[in-house]
Structure formats: C-alpha cells, structure tokens
Design an enzyme around this catalytic site. Structure first.
Site, PDB file in Angstrom:
ATOM      1  CG  HIS A 163      -2.089   0.869   1.085  1.00 49.31           C
ATOM      2  ND1 HIS A 163      -3.301   0.385   0.656  1.00 49.31           N
ATOM      3  CD2 HIS A 163      -2.267   2.192   1.283  1.00 49.31           C
ATOM      4  CE1 HIS A 163      -4.177   1.373   0.612  1.00 49.31           C
ATOM      5  NE2 HIS A 163      -3.567   2.485   0.981  1.00 49.31           N
TER       6      HIS A 163
ATOM      7  CB  SER B 293      -6.600   5.846   6.438  1.00 49.92           C
ATOM      8  OG  SER B 293      -6.978   5.496   5.143  1.00 49.92           O
TER       9      SER B 293
ATOM     10  CE  LYS C  18      -7.275   1.877   3.221  1.00 49.58           C
ATOM     11  NZ  LYS C  18      -7.495   3.225   2.701  1.00 49.58           N
TER      12      LYS C  18
HETATM   13  N1  URA Z   1      -3.919   5.925   1.490  1.00 48.57           N
HETATM   14  C1  URA Z   1      -4.908   5.511   2.317  1.00 48.57           C
HETATM   15  O1  URA Z   1      -5.429   4.414   2.177  1.00 48.57           O
HETATM   16  N2  URA Z   1      -5.299   6.336   3.279  1.00 48.57           N
HETATM   17  C2  URA Z   1      -4.740   7.535   3.481  1.00 48.57           C
HETATM   18  O2  URA Z   1      -5.126   8.228   4.384  1.00 48.57           O
HETATM   19  C3  URA Z   1      -3.705   7.964   2.613  1.00 48.57           C
HETATM   20  C4  URA Z   1      -3.316   7.129   1.619  1.00 48.57           C
END
Ligand code: URA
Length: 441
Positions: A82, A183, A187
């Site tokens: 990510h 964030s 996930k």
């Molecule tokens: N990517 C994400 O998933 N969340 C963020 O806050 C910034 C980048």
C-alpha cells in the site's frame, strides 16, 4: 456521550479514551454522527494531533467497523502493498504482476484517488469493462487460480475508513500522520494479508513533505502491523517529482504496461522493484531483497510479468488486447505542450501542483460525487536536474475541455522552478523501516 463534547475536547488538545474513539467511529459509520461534525473533528485532529495510543485505538476501531476478510482459503503467504499516496504512482500495476508471476499470491485492496494523488482503482477502470468489484468468493478464486486480484475496498471492509476517507478528501484533512496511518493500517488489518509492504512517500508531492515526518509515519505503521502480528516493511521513496512521466489514469496504465515491456522510466522500475523485493522477502520466497531484485528483473525480461498482467485483466472482465496494445487506451483529444519560459535547469517541482493540474483537467475528484475523466492527464517531459531551453516543452497536457486546459497550464507553469545552477537529483529510495530499525539505502 455527545459528539459535540468530543470535538471540543480535541479542539482543546485533550486526549480521547478508547471508548470515546469507538463512539466516534461507530456513530459515524452508522450515520448517527453527521458529516459536518465529523469534518470538524477531523480538522481538530489535523490541528492538534492524536497520540500513539489514540492512533492505535482509531486503527482498531476502523478495522473492526465491518467484515474481516478471511483469506485462509488462499494457498500460500498472501502479500499486500500500500502506498501513502503520490503523483504518477502506478507501482501496484507493475509490481503485482511481477510478484504474482513468481507464484506469490497478491491479494490487493486498492483505493480511489485522494486529494491531489491518484488511486489504483480509478486507473484500472480506464481499461474498458475491467471490473474492480469482485465478491469475496471470486477474489479468493482468482488469487488461487492466477495468483493475483486487485479490487476496490468493499463496502463491508473497514466501512468507517471508506466514509472518513471520502470526507477527508474534500475537507483538506488528508495530510495528518495519524489519519493516514490508521486509514492504511485499518484496511490492511481487516483485509487479512499475511505480509504488508508500505510505500511511504516523501517530498513535495507526498502528504508528508519532510523526510522526518515520513519516517515517523513509517515507524508508526510498522509498529501497528507488528503489534497485530504481521511482518510489515515500510520503504521510504521519493515524491519530489512525479514517479515516471505519466500522470492521469489511462496515461498511467499505459506507462505501467510499457514498464512491463521493459521500456519504462528508470525511477518507476526501481521503486516498483524494491517494493516487490520486500514482498518476496516477507513471503519467504527469497533470503534477501537483492536476491528478489534479480528474480523480478527476470520477469520483465522474459515477459512473464506482462503475460500475468494480461491474464489478470482477462480474469477481471477486461480485454487483454489493451495490455498487448496499450495505444488502444482512450486518451483525451486536446494535446497541448507547456513551454519553458526560461533557459536553465529544473531545480524544483511542486509535485502536488502537478497532481492538482491533473485534477483540474478532470483526472481527480473535486467533490465526493465528482465523476473522473479517465482520458486526461499530463506527460512530464522535464524532470529534476534536467537542462531546459526557453520554449522547450516541460510537459504535455491531455485535455477534454479548453477552459480546464488553460487552468491546468497555469498550475503546471507554477509547478516548475527553473534556475541557473544545476541541482542534485534526489535519490529514488531513501530507507527501509522494519521492526528491527531503519536501514539507509
Ligand atoms: N492511502 C490511504 O489508504 N489512506 C490515506 O489516508 C492515505 C493514503
């Protein structure tokens, strides 16, 4: 508990308890707390920050706000990567087929564009009829069959993040370390991957502009991942200029495919390879990142990564002809070269302005419900340290609307700083953060 009091507490620099954070996350997810109160709270967080404890509580509350994916039916060690968000960042489209072609399952949940940065899901949708919405059975099935799937964050996965993310995008509350860390990690925790590789951007196009802030963000996320029992690596990479040359959805897909053909820009290849090499290391496929690098470069030479990309596109409903023939991707009809006003060297690029220029062209969202024009964008011709003559092309705009083209041109000219002295080019990669510490590259 009342949301009003909690906003007020953060406004006055108070520390919120686990229960208070859970109240906010649950209330907002259910719709009991309205957007305007959540926006005020997010702004108070940006101004007054969250502690490490508050960040961990927020991450867990968001991860628990919906379904936790069970990937146990996927054979092998599942790896995910990510990015904290950048301009021209299309590494997922390159590293996923490289890693999958080596037999390591890539189970990727990706986001849409956020602020001035683009998102993988929007980019992939520039391939006609490609679907980023698979149910969990199809997701697991595709990964077992072809070792790779990329889907949008399902409505049930960390729904709190999905709602908060959309609100942050339009309320100038993205660039806060705790909000980014929670964030991303909520996930990653909910999506069930075994190994997490994070690309933490630093520089003028990143949400964290200073190296020290990016390092702090990297450490925070590695700590959260480690506490959750997942091997987590964070690579800090440069975002003082767009990665590669293409910015904008279809243009970026095209550049990613060219990279899989072996004709991509060096910075894009290098950043993709280092991230992928840590995915291989985390999955136990190699003993060192250097060993991973050799294997990965081979997947480009022997075209196995390109073939994997075509297989992936077919498996998600798209036409693989667009992979073997990326010129077929639809690009906007107005092409406009932005010329340099001076002779000199490119000494600085305000990369977030380049991202904004692409957004103004229609390549990103101005409001939560904006529709994206996938065919617009920018090809960067001059990068940091390049010599440039007066009237030479700095970048080419791809536009669908002449008014938008004019505004994007202004932003682009403002984004370039041209000076007499030749500046140093920034490195592509700065350091790698693991649970054991920081390794400079
Ligand atoms: N990517 C994400 O998933 N969340 C963020 O806050 C910034 C980048």
């Amino acid at each position: 508990m009342r949301m009003y009091d909690l906003i007020n507490k953060k406004k006055n620099k108070g520390e919120l308890s686990k229960e208070e954070i859970e109240f906010i996350v649950e209330g907002f997810t259910k719709g009991d707390i309205p957007d305007y109160q959540m926006s005020a709270f997010l702004m108070a967080v940006c101004l007054n920050k969250l502690s490490h404890e508050e960040t961990a509580y927020l991450t867990i509350a968001m991860a628990n706000s919906g379904e936790q994916l069970d990937l146990s039916k996927i054979h092998g060690v599942k790896v995910d990567k990510h990015s904290t968000g950048g301009v021209g960042d299309k590494t997922s489209l390159i590293l996923s087929p490289m890693v999958a072609s080596l037999g390591i399952p890539v189970a990727k949940m990706s986001g849409r564009g956020l602020g001035h940065t683009g998102g993988t899901i929007d980019k992939l949708e520039s391939i006609p009829s490609f679907s980023t919405e698979l149910n969990s059975e199809q997701f697991v099935d595709n990964i077992n069959r072809i070792k790779m799937a990329i889907v949008g964050q399902s409505a049930n996965l960390a729904p709190a993040d999905k709602k908060i993310y959309a609100l942050r995008d339009v309320t100038a509350t993205v660039d806060n370390m705790s909000l980014i860390a929670s964030s991303i990690m909520s996930k990653k925790l909910a999506s069930g991957a075994d190994v997490i590789v994070l690309d933490v951007k630093t520089g003028s196009g990143a949400f964290m502009k200073k190296y020290e802030d990016s390092l702090a963000l990297a450490k925070e996320m590695v700590q959260i991942g480690t506490l959750a029992g997942k091997p987590t690596y964070a690579i800090i990479t440069d975002m003082n200029q767009p990665l590669g040359r293409a910015v904008g959805n279809a243009l970026e897909v095209k550049e990613a495919i060219e990279t899989l053909y072996g004709h991509g820009p060096e910075d894009l290849l290098e950043v993709s390879v280092i991230l992928a090499s840590y995915m291989l290391l985390g999955a136990g496929k190699v003993k060192s990142a250097d060993e991973g690098r050799e294997l990965l470069l081979e997947t480009i030479k022997n075209k196995s990564a390109l073939d994997k990309m075509a297989e992936f596109v077919r498996a998600q409903g798209g036409d693989s002809e667009f992979v073997y023939n990326p010129e077929l991707l639809k690009l906007a009809s107005i092409r406009y070269d932005v010329k340099s006003p001076f002779d000199g060297y490119v000494s600085e690029i305000l990369t977030d302005e380049i991202g904004m220029a692409s957004l103004v062209l229609g390549g990103g969202r101005a409001t939560k419900d904006s529709k994206i024009d996938l065919s617009v964008g920018i090809i960067i011709n001059k990068k940091l340290g390049d010599k440039v003559s007066k009237n030479e092309t700095l970048a080419t705009l791809y536009a669908s609307d002449d008014e938008k083209r004019k505004e994007a041109k202004k932003r682009l000219i403002n984004a370039y700083v041209i000076s007499k002295d030749k500046p140093k080019r920034p490195p592509y990669i700065y350091s790698v953060v693991t649970k054991d510490g920081v390794k400079e590259i």
